[in-house]
Design an enzyme around this catalytic site. Structure first.
Site, PDB file in Angstrom:
ATOM      1  N   GLY A  26       0.781  -1.228   0.000  1.00  0.00           N
ATOM      2  CA  GLY A  26       0.000   0.000   0.000  1.00  0.00           C
ATOM      3  C   GLY A  26       0.812   1.276   0.000  1.00  0.00           C
ATOM      4  N   TYR A  72     -18.495  -1.561  22.091  1.00  0.00           N
ATOM      5  CA  TYR A  72     -17.464  -1.499  21.049  1.00  0.00           C
ATOM      6  C   TYR A  72     -18.093  -1.389  19.672  1.00  0.00           C
ATOM      7  CZ  TYR A  72     -13.622  -3.036  17.996  1.00  0.00           C
ATOM      8  OH  TYR A  72     -12.661  -3.121  17.010  1.00  0.00           O
TER       9      TYR A  72
END
Length: 357
Positions: A75, A227
């Protein structure tokens, strides 16, 4: 692990907002500006959305620079390492495995024959690994001019690191916080001895604006209740921005010739989205429509390379950038008190999780 972004819902919203803004600008008579010119326009730096890492570093000699970069095995991290090497820098790839690091090195050397690349193993989810990496680097007696905190993960289900820290917070922030602290004295010494300004570049995200309601869940960092995988990502990237801000303040206060800045690289289709990419099929039509408004890896690495090497950034510290121009983070990202509290929290966390030697 590498940065940056794929098609997270968090950032997909930003893409849609960009499309709306761009469309609106088409119809502003005084601008007479089309959709493509909006994305091609440049800011005060002379660079913009479509600028590439090679373009923003054109003509820069970095042969006197030694850099450490995390997450450079694919990347924009690999592209950043490649361009730094292209400009003559000595680059240490801090890779999660030696094998992946060596593979990245081979790919870079194929394009930059005289690249000065070294590989060292670093697992940012392990504070012991971070300490081991720093000790090995410091024992090499190499100078350190540039630290690029680039590695990251996005949108994973709730998990704890080996130190019992929520995984996105551990990799995207705490590991980098600890690494930076361990290498900071070396950076200060290198800057003083060489006369070359040290730079710390922290890859964050515009997704920091979509964190939890309280910004940082200090009391519930490692609590699975409540979460949210993308809110947790936003929290970790908010922490990265606050890290740069508070670190810059401390460095300026002591008069060190080292700067720290953070950035949003843009929306880029890379493998950071490994945890949810298999569930992206329903978004395929929208992704196809939006693809012209995403950045390439070469464009995604531009802001990192700009902050790392460009002379325009000399003396600039504690700022947030996007598209190679200074930008303004969300309100939490400008909160000096929150930045100080996070610093103290992070010092306590790294001390508690790993006894000092």
């Amino acid at each position: 692990m590498s940065q940056f972004i794929s098609f997270a819902p968090t950032n997909f919203v930003l893409i849609i907002k960009s499309l709306i803004t761009a469309t609106y600008r088409i119809f502003l008579p005084e601008k007479e500006m089309g959709l493509w010119s909006f994305f091609s326009r440049k800011g005060e730096s002379g660079f913009g959305f479509r600028s590439t890492a090679e373009q923003v570093t054109d003509g820069i000699d970095a042969s006197n620079i030694t850099a450490v970069i995390t997450g450079a095995t694919s990347g924009i991290g690999m592209e950043t390492a490649r361009v730094l090497a292209l400009r003559g820098a000595t680059v240490i790839i801090a890779a999660i495995s030696q094998e992946l690091g060596e593979e990245a090195k081979e790919k870079i050397v194929e394009q930059v024959a005289d690249a000065k690349i070294e590989v060292m193993e670093l697992d940012l989810s392990s504070l012991a690994s971070v300490r081991s990496f720093a000790a090995a680097f410091l024992s090499s007696n190499k100078p350190l001019n540039l630290l690029i905190n680039n590695a990251g993960i996005l949108g994973c289900p709730f998990q704890l690191s080996e130190d019992g820290i929520e995984l996105q917070f551990a990799i995207n922030y705490i590991g980098h916080f600890f690494l930076t602290n361990l290498l900071l004295d070396k950076m200060k010494a290198t800057a003083q001895e060489s006369g070359i300004e040290g730079r710390i570049v922290i890859v964050a995200s515009a997704g920091h604006s979509r964190t939890y309601k309280s910004g940082i869940r200090f009391e519930k960092i490692n609590d699975p209740s409540g979460y949210g995988r993308f809110k947790a990502y936003g929290q970790s990237k908010l922490a990265a921005i606050l890290h740069a801000r508070e670190l810059a303040r401390r460095l300026q206060e002591e008069g060190a010739k080292v700067t720290a800045n953070s950035l949003h690289p843009g929306a880029i289709p890379t493998n950071i989205a490994q945890y949810y990419i298999k569930n992206m099929a329903p978004l395929a039509p929208l992704i196809f429509i939006s693809s012209p408004f995403l950045k390439t890896v070469q464009q995604g690495a531009a802001t990192t390379c700009y902050l790392a090497l460009h002379p325009n950034i000399e003396g600039v510290s504690g700022k947030y950038f996007s598209d190679c121009n200074e930008d303004q983070p969300a309100a939490y990202g400008r909160d000096a008190d929150l930045a100080k509290r996070l610093w103290e929290f992070s010092e306590e966390m790294t001390t508690a999780k790993l006894p000092q030697k």
